[in-house]
Design an enzyme around this catalytic site. Sequence first.
Site, PDB file in Angstrom:
ATOM      1  N   SER A 191       0.796  -1.264  -0.007  1.00  3.71           N
ATOM      2  CA  SER A 191      -0.022   0.056  -0.117  1.00  3.71           C
ATOM      3  C   SER A 191       0.979   1.425   0.153  1.00  3.71           C
ATOM      4  O   SER A 191       1.756   1.274  -0.704  1.00  3.71           O
ATOM      5  CB  SER A 191      -0.914  -0.093   1.260  1.00  3.71           C
ATOM      6  N   ASP A 355      -8.661  -2.740  -6.306  1.00  2.10           N
ATOM      7  CA  ASP A 355      -8.504  -3.651  -5.424  1.00  2.10           C
ATOM      8  C   ASP A 355      -9.398  -3.319  -4.144  1.00  2.10           C
ATOM      9  O   ASP A 355      -9.183  -3.880  -3.044  1.00  2.10           O
ATOM     10  CB  ASP A 355      -7.083  -3.697  -4.911  1.00  2.10           C
ATOM     11  N   HIS A 387      -7.547  -5.211  -1.260  1.00  2.00           N
ATOM     12  CA  HIS A 387      -6.359  -4.605  -0.742  1.00  2.00           C
ATOM     13  C   HIS A 387      -5.713  -5.004   0.380  1.00  2.00           C
ATOM     14  O   HIS A 387      -4.351  -5.036   0.802  1.00  2.00           O
ATOM     15  CB  HIS A 387      -6.662  -3.135  -0.345  1.00  2.00           C
TER      16      HIS A 387
END
Length: 407
Positions: A191, A355, A387
């Site tokens: 991320s 995502d 994610h």
Amino acid sequence: MRLILIFIIAFMYVINETKPWKLTATQRSPVIFVPGDGGSQLEAQLNKTVVPHYLCEKVSSDYFNIWLNLELLVPIIIDCFIDNMKLTYHNDTRTTTNTEGVSVRVPGWGDPFSVEYLDPSKASPGNYFKDVGNMLVNQLGYVRNLSLRGAPYDFRKAPNENGEFFIKLKQLVEETYVINNKVPITLIAHSMGGPMTLLFLQNQTQKWKNQYIKSLITLGAVWGGSVKALKVFAVGDNLGAYVLRESILRDQQITSPSLGWLLPSKYFWKDTEVLVQTQKKNYTLLDLQQFFLDINVPNGWEFRKDTEKFQANFAAPGVEMYCLHGVNVSTVERLYYKPGVTLDSYPQLILGDGDGTVNLRSLEGCLYWKTKQKQKIYHQTFAGVDHMEILRNQHVLDYIKTTLSTI
Ligand SMILES: *[C@@H]1O[C@H](CO)[C@@H](O)[C@H](O)[C@H]1NC(C)=O
Ligand SMILES: *[C@@H]1O[C@H](CO)[C@@H](O)[C@H](O)[C@H]1NC(C)=O
Ligand SMILES: *[C@@H]1O[C@H](CO)[C@@H](O)[C@H](O)[C@H]1NC(C)=O
Ligand SMILES: *[C@@H]1O[C@H](CO)[C@@H](O)[C@H](O)[C@H]1NC(C)=O
Ligand SMILES: *[C@@H]1O[C@H](CO)[C@@H](O)[C@H](O)[C@H]1NC(C)=O
Ligand SMILES: *[C@@H]1O[C@H](CO)[C@@H](O)[C@H](O)[C@H]1NC(C)=O
């Protein structure tokens, strides 16, 4: 016989005492985890004179785990949590401070535990790099604290307030290289850890990268921001737990400069694209300042101004790279306020591909470098993997395993 045995034991003891890694070192590329937003443990110590509720503690004798501590997210206590966790922005110095009487520190530098488990009690909602860590240790023979390290940081703050992190990360890479018989490092970033690592690598010489870095593996990296950040500024986020109230957590979330850094980048969104639609006005990136004024979060615009420069440098990382991310998961791409409703109400979330947290175009940002560096860039998508699931999905774990077994 007995004497020999004692001798052997003593000998092992000596080796163990001095250089334990000599016995256990793996020749695989050592791994350092670089976490994303919310992906590091945080500890707080209190010495407050003012608290939002009489049930809130004013003084703590020692540091306690504040993130992620599920016990602090229950009604009423969550108000104490918000007050202890939020930042105050100072527009003269363009930096943030904790609430008066609160000290926050990031425990466990270098220790993968600090990013494998956000909740040190190992309660499952706090599992973070845990499954990747267990796979590396159990299946590939990695050793925690030796060939598997962690690089936690105060994720509430943007890179401009995390200067120390980049200095320490360079030291951690060099130290890990040395204690692993000079085998170059693989960075695994999730991320926001993706762009954090990018900034780090952009700042190193090619010579340094050639010597110390084997590869970069990114999982759901936010290369060009995400509309989700705008949504969090507008209505907050429940962190995927439906029992948590978005509107309450928002009070803390909107004080994080890092959230401003994660806003859609102007290099990925056109000025003509509507991000927020209302009856009276449509907001594009050009109207971002007005949007923050209209939702009464003027600091959101300050965070944007302070961090835009970090989106602007999109120079290639200059290392071999594996860019992994989910696709085909509904991801917010526009906030739609129905005719007649104000910005105080809850918008309809218009969805697109991504995502679930990061829009597809941002996840695919790594493709831009394919022609910009000579080191290879491998791109792999995982349909339907969101994610957070990318950190535990079996296909992803297998991909990482194969990658680290062959490089
Ligand atoms: C708490 O703060 C007060 C001043 O506000 C100070 O006198 C006291 O020593 C502090 N206590 C601790 C434990 O730091
Ligand atoms: C800082 O904030 C104050 C109060 O909100 C405002 O009056 C001032 O113009 C701001 N200064 C800058 C440099 O943005
Ligand atoms: C890693 O190092 C930290 C700090 O020295 C220590 O507390 C922890 O127990 C170590 N973990 C392992 C698995 O050895
Ligand atoms: C890059 O290097 C400069 C100069 O050494 C330093 O001030 C800055 O904090 C570094 N930034 C990053 C992202 O490493
Ligand atoms: C906002 O954008 C939508 C879709 O692009 C468009 O249909 C609408 O007319 C626009 N509204 C305003 C007030 O500009
Ligand atoms: C995404 O889903 C659509 C419809 O369900 C499907 O047609 C498409 O092949 C999927 N794409 C990927 C990359 O899996």
